[in-house]
Every structure is written in C-alpha cells, then in structure tokens.
Design an enzyme around this catalytic site. Structure first.
Site, mmCIF file in Angstrom:
data_model
loop_
_atom_site.group_PDB
_atom_site.id
_atom_site.type_symbol
_atom_site.label_atom_id
_atom_site.label_comp_id
_atom_site.label_asym_id
_atom_site.label_seq_id
_atom_site.Cartn_x
_atom_site.Cartn_y
_atom_site.Cartn_z
ATOM 1 N N HIS A 158 0.839 -1.223 0.000
ATOM 2 C CA HIS A 158 0.000 0.000 0.000
ATOM 3 C C HIS A 158 0.863 1.259 0.000
ATOM 4 O O HIS A 158 0.419 2.302 0.490
ATOM 5 C CB HIS A 158 -0.939 0.043 1.211
ATOM 6 C CG HIS A 158 -1.695 -1.230 1.432
ATOM 7 N ND1 HIS A 158 -2.964 -1.441 0.949
ATOM 8 C CD2 HIS A 158 -1.350 -2.374 2.069
ATOM 9 C CE1 HIS A 158 -3.378 -2.661 1.288
ATOM 10 N NE2 HIS A 158 -2.394 -3.251 1.968
ATOM 11 N N SER A 279 14.023 20.752 -17.416
ATOM 12 C CA SER A 279 12.852 21.551 -17.760
ATOM 13 C C SER A 279 13.298 22.761 -18.575
ATOM 14 O O SER A 279 14.424 23.240 -18.427
ATOM 15 C CB SER A 279 12.171 21.987 -16.462
ATOM 16 O OG SER A 279 11.551 23.232 -16.614
ATOM 17 N N LYS A 285 15.686 20.949 -12.600
ATOM 18 C CA LYS A 285 14.919 19.709 -12.774
ATOM 19 C C LYS A 285 15.725 18.589 -13.427
ATOM 20 O O LYS A 285 16.536 18.804 -14.309
ATOM 21 C CB LYS A 285 13.670 19.971 -13.634
ATOM 22 C CG LYS A 285 12.594 20.758 -12.960
ATOM 23 C CD LYS A 285 12.060 20.129 -11.678
ATOM 24 C CE LYS A 285 11.210 18.911 -11.896
ATOM 25 N NZ LYS A 285 9.861 19.213 -12.311
ATOM 26 N N GLU A 292 8.992 7.507 -17.511
ATOM 27 C CA GLU A 292 7.589 7.923 -17.640
ATOM 28 C C GLU A 292 7.039 7.484 -19.002
ATOM 29 O O GLU A 292 5.909 7.002 -19.108
ATOM 30 C CB GLU A 292 7.476 9.441 -17.465
ATOM 31 C CG GLU A 292 7.722 9.859 -16.024
ATOM 32 C CD GLU A 292 7.957 11.350 -15.854
ATOM 33 O OE1 GLU A 292 8.027 11.799 -14.714
ATOM 34 O OE2 GLU A 292 8.094 12.068 -16.862
ATOM 35 N N TYR A 319 -12.684 -15.456 -43.449
ATOM 36 C CA TYR A 319 -11.899 -14.226 -43.557
ATOM 37 C C TYR A 319 -12.798 -13.014 -43.767
ATOM 38 O O TYR A 319 -13.768 -13.053 -44.527
ATOM 39 C CB TYR A 319 -10.900 -14.320 -44.730
ATOM 40 C CG TYR A 319 -10.090 -13.043 -44.865
ATOM 41 C CD1 TYR A 319 -8.922 -12.866 -44.151
ATOM 42 C CD2 TYR A 319 -10.551 -11.979 -45.655
ATOM 43 C CE1 TYR A 319 -8.192 -11.683 -44.219
ATOM 44 C CE2 TYR A 319 -9.835 -10.788 -45.734
ATOM 45 C CZ TYR A 319 -8.667 -10.646 -45.018
ATOM 46 O OH TYR A 319 -7.967 -9.470 -45.082
#
Ligand code: ARG
Length: 505
Positions: A158, A279, A285, A292, A319
C-alpha cells in the site's frame, strides 16, 4: 498506377479515397520477405506436385529473388493502388515474367492463407527476439542484485512501510515474472509455428497440394489442419498480444517503482543522466522522462492487445477484411515491448543506489513490528494473534509519543508488553538489540524466497539456471528456423542454376 491484373467481377477500381483506406501496403512492409519465402515454398511444392512445370517455378523464383533484392535496396515499387504486399509482389512477378509464368504463381492459394502464413512467420521471429531481450533484462537485474544482497531497505505494501527487505530481494522479484513470460512466449510459439498454407480462401482447393511439404520448407512444426481455422483464425495474435501486455504490466510496475524511489522524498536510487531530461524553465529539474514514457508505452501495449480482441469480437466465421487491421496493433505492441525492454535494461544497469539512505529508512514507521510479534511467538510462547494485538497496542502508544520500537530498552519493552497483555513478559536484551539492526532482521528471514542473503543467493542461482534453460530453448527454435531458411535458399539457388533463368528468359 499499376495495371490491375485481377479484376474478377468488380469492374471499377476503388476511388482514390477508398483505395487509401483499403491498402495495407505500409503496414505490410515488415512482412515483405516472409511473403517472398512463403511464395517460394508454395511454388517449389507446386512444381514438385507437377501443378506447374519446373521451368515455371524457376522463372517465378528468379523474379521473387529480384523482388527481394530490390526491396533490400529500397527500390521495390510500392504502389498503394495495389492493396497489399501480396498483390504487389505477385504484380511485380507477373509484370516482369509475363502472365504465362507469373500468372501461375498463385495457384491453389488465396491471400487469406497467404497473409496468415506471413504473420505467423514474422511473429515467430519476434517471439524469439522478445524472449532474448527479456532474458537480457533478467541478466542485468540479477547482475545488479548481486551487488545489493546486504543493502537493506523498507519493503512496502500500500506504499506504506511493511517489512524490512533488501534491494537485491526487490530486484530479483522482477526476474521471476519476466522468466514466466519467456515461458509463455515459448508455449505460444508452439501454436504460432503451424502452417496455414493450402487452406486457400476458406475451404481448401481441388489442386493436389502437399501441405506438409510447404510446412517443412518454411520450418513450421506442422500444418493447421482445418482450412477455415487456418485461413481466418487470429487467436494466435491475441495470445501473443496478451503475453506482451503481461510483460508490459511487469515493466510498467518496474518503471513506477524506480520513478518513486528516485524522488527526492525517497532518495533511494538515482537514475543516470542519460535517462533524464530537464525543464525548459526550471534549471534544477532532473525528470525521469524515459521511465515515464515507458509507463505510457506499456499502457499502449495493453490497449493494443485490447483493440485486437475487440476487432475479433464481432466477426463471423471466415476471412473478413477487418482482419487486415489486426496487424498494426500487434506490430505496435511488439515494437513498444522491445523498446521498453531496452530502456529498462539501461535504467537497471546504470542506476546508482544510496544504500545509506535505504538503511536509514528501513526501520522507519515501525517496519520491525512483525519481527517483534514473531519474536514474541518464538521466544515468549505467545499465540500469533495475541502477539499481533499486543504489538499493535504498543505501536499505537509509541506513535503518539513519537518513538520507535527499537528506541526502547529490553526492560521498557518487557514492562510495556506485560502491562498491555496483563501478564509477565520478559524480552531479552538481544531481542531489543536485534530490533534495531535491519540486516539482522533480514538475515532471520531465511524462509525460501525471503530476503535473507542466503535465500536471495539461492534464488539468484535458480534464476540463472532457468535463464540458461530458456535461452537454450530460444536458440533451438531460432536454429531450426535459420536452417529451414538456408535450406529453402539452397533449393531456390538449385532451381536458378539448373534452369539458368534470368532477365528475358
Ligand atoms: N490485405 C489483406 C490483409 O492484410 C490480405 C488478405 C486479403 N484478402 C481478401 N480476401 N481481401 O488481411
């Protein structure tokens, strides 16, 4: 625009708009050489069966090889008015060799069994490549694990501190599912590697084809017997796409873990500069962009598998042209998984680990509470539920005081537990000390599969032996396909040499 060489009862060509929508030529490019191989095998069999003459066959093979060369040089004429790669190649042979020779190439075949054989040959090669790349990632993960067998860290459920573990225990946890997915791919290979040719459009052919011979020439493990099944089933594509989506789920989880652990708040790992970007406005940054994108690409893989399933979900038997569009999602899933596997390998190999920060965090937020409860079972004779309740109450008291379990002396621990339980409990000083030493806590968890250095080392051996066995399986299949390719090429060369065909023949 290419002259149409089969018209049938449709008298008008499709409009430009429709033509564009109908053509699968662009998506078919990765099938090009498989289509040549399939057509060569089919034509060798047609000659062996006496359906075409050996001279027909040699001429057809010559022009097919020319098409292959032109394609490799990027000079094959790709005309979108020609629907698909199968038509483009047949059109090329007909236009070069003349309808007298080229017009014989498609006997006993339909584009329905033809596209199915091409996809199967392409997918089996990709199964091998994806499996290899998966095993390379397992190699990187297990290699890095060896460095961190003693690097304690908090384990989370968790996203809350659960139990102390080690970084090696975490890294090895990714290896097993990845190995299982190689197993799955190899099992799927068995079903993919069957030859549909000879099924024709739907219900076979009256020409005396030898289906087994074509299957053998193309390195298949046999044929798909039923002609309807052979020409129109796409379950093998769904199966592979589903396995790819399972792989994507593993990789997405891995990228999510690494992104979380590389945040300033966690500070457990640092990703290499090569995987980060900055950035345009905030110069400080260091964003984990590569991971990501991995996450988003993994989502795309799952959605590709889903669109493939949806496309099939409303189709009747036989098909349908819808089947043409089952190719791009599978291609996308294959390309993305391969790319993601490589990015993750680079991430794992280059990440640096802040072992001090991990150790510091390992006992935070009462991550040693289960260890205390288990020690009360083993050393003070309590039942587990009783111990669980007592430690729960102790943690509640301590959390209001802002103290940790391992900050209590053995006397204080004994006193508090005795009071909570209403009976005398004696906690030894060695237990109190143990609770403050995360590595010792981990070393006690010697259970098979647990995080003790001993168990992790045992798992690393198991991972390595599974990896070796699976790699052998992958190589066996790769070798068999390679040998079939070479044998087919040998036969093609023999035809070309024996009949000395060439331009103008
Ligand atoms: N372009 C088609 C595909 O990718 C090939 C088969 C065409 N068959 C047909 N009956 N139109 O599925």
């Amino acid at each position: 625009m290419a002259k149409r060489f089969f018209v049938g009862r449709v008298s008008k060509p499709p409009s430009d708009i429709v033509k564009h929508a109908l053509s699968s030529l662009r998506d078919d490019l990765r099938l090009f050489e498989y289509d040549i191989d399939g057509t060569e095998a089919h034509n060798i069999m047609l000659a062996e069966q006496g359906i075409n003459t050996v001279r027909d066959c040699a001429t057809i093979l010559y022009w097919l090889e020319q098409a292959r060369n032109l394609f490799r040089e990027g000079r094959f004429p790709l005309d979108e008015s020609l629907e698909d790669v199968h038509t483009a190649i047949e059109h090329f042979v007909v236009s070069k060799a003349g309808i007298g020779y080229g017009g014989r190439l498609h006997a006993g075949r339909s584009r329905n069994d033809q596209v199915a054989v091409d996809i199967r040959m392409y997918v089996r090669d990709e199964i091998i490549e994806v499996s290899r790349t998966l095993l390379e990632l397992v190699e990187s993960l297990s290699g890095r694990s060896k460095e961190f067998v003693y690097a304690v860290m908090p384990g989370y459920t968790h996203l809350q501190h659960a139990q102390v573990t080690t970084f090696a225990h975490f890294l090895t946890s990714y290896c097993y599912p990845l190995l299982r997915n190689v197993e799955r791919l190899l099992e799927a290979f068995r079903r993919v590697n069957r030859c549909p040719l000879g099924a024709s459009a739907l219900a076979g052919t009256s020409l005396p084809l030898n289906r087994e011979r074509v299957a053998e020439l193309l390195g298949f493990d046999g044929i798909i017997t039923h002609s309807v099944d052979a020409s129109s089933s796409r379950d093998f594509m769904c199966e592979v796409a589903s396995i790819l989506s399972l792989i994507a789920l593993d990789l997405s989880k891995m990228s999510e873990d690494l992104v979380t652990w590389s945040t300033h708040e966690f500070g457990f790992i640092e990703l290499a500069d090569e995987l980060c970007s900055t950035s345009s406005v905030m110069p400080q940054k260091r964003n984990p962009d590569a991971l990501e994108l991995v996450r988003a690409m993994c989502a795309e893989v799952v959605s590709s598998a889903y669109s493939l399933h949806l496309m099939l979900s409303k189709l009747p038997s036989g098909y349908m042209r819808d089947l043409q569009l089952t190719k791009p999602p599978l291609w996308r899933a294959i390309d993305s998984v391969k790319q993601v596997l490589q990015v993750m390998k680079e991430a794992v190999e280059t990440l640096t680990v802040n072992v001090d920060r991990m150790r510091e965090a390992s006992l935070a937020n009462y991550a040693n509470a289960v260890d205390l409860a288990e020690a009360l079972v083993m050393e003070c004779g309590l039942g587990f539920r009783e111990a669980h309740a007592a430690v729960g109450k102790l943690v509640k008291q301590l959390s209001t005081e802002g103290r940790a379990i391992h900050q209590l002396s053995s006397e204080e621990l004994s006193g508090r537990l005795s009071e909570i339980l209403g009976k005398k409990i004696r906690v030894g000083s060695d237990l109190a000390q143990l609770l403050s030493n995360p590595l010792k806590l981990v070393e006690r968890r010697r259970v098979l599969g647990g995080p003790s250095p001993q168990s992790v080392e045992r798992m690393l051996e198991e991972i390595s032996s599974q990896k070796t066995t699976l790699l052998q399986e992958v190589e066996k299949r790769e070798k068999r396909i390679g040998q079939a390719k070479q044998a087919l090429q040998r036969i093609v060369r023999e035809y070309l040499e024996r009949y000395a065909v060439g331009e103008g023949s």
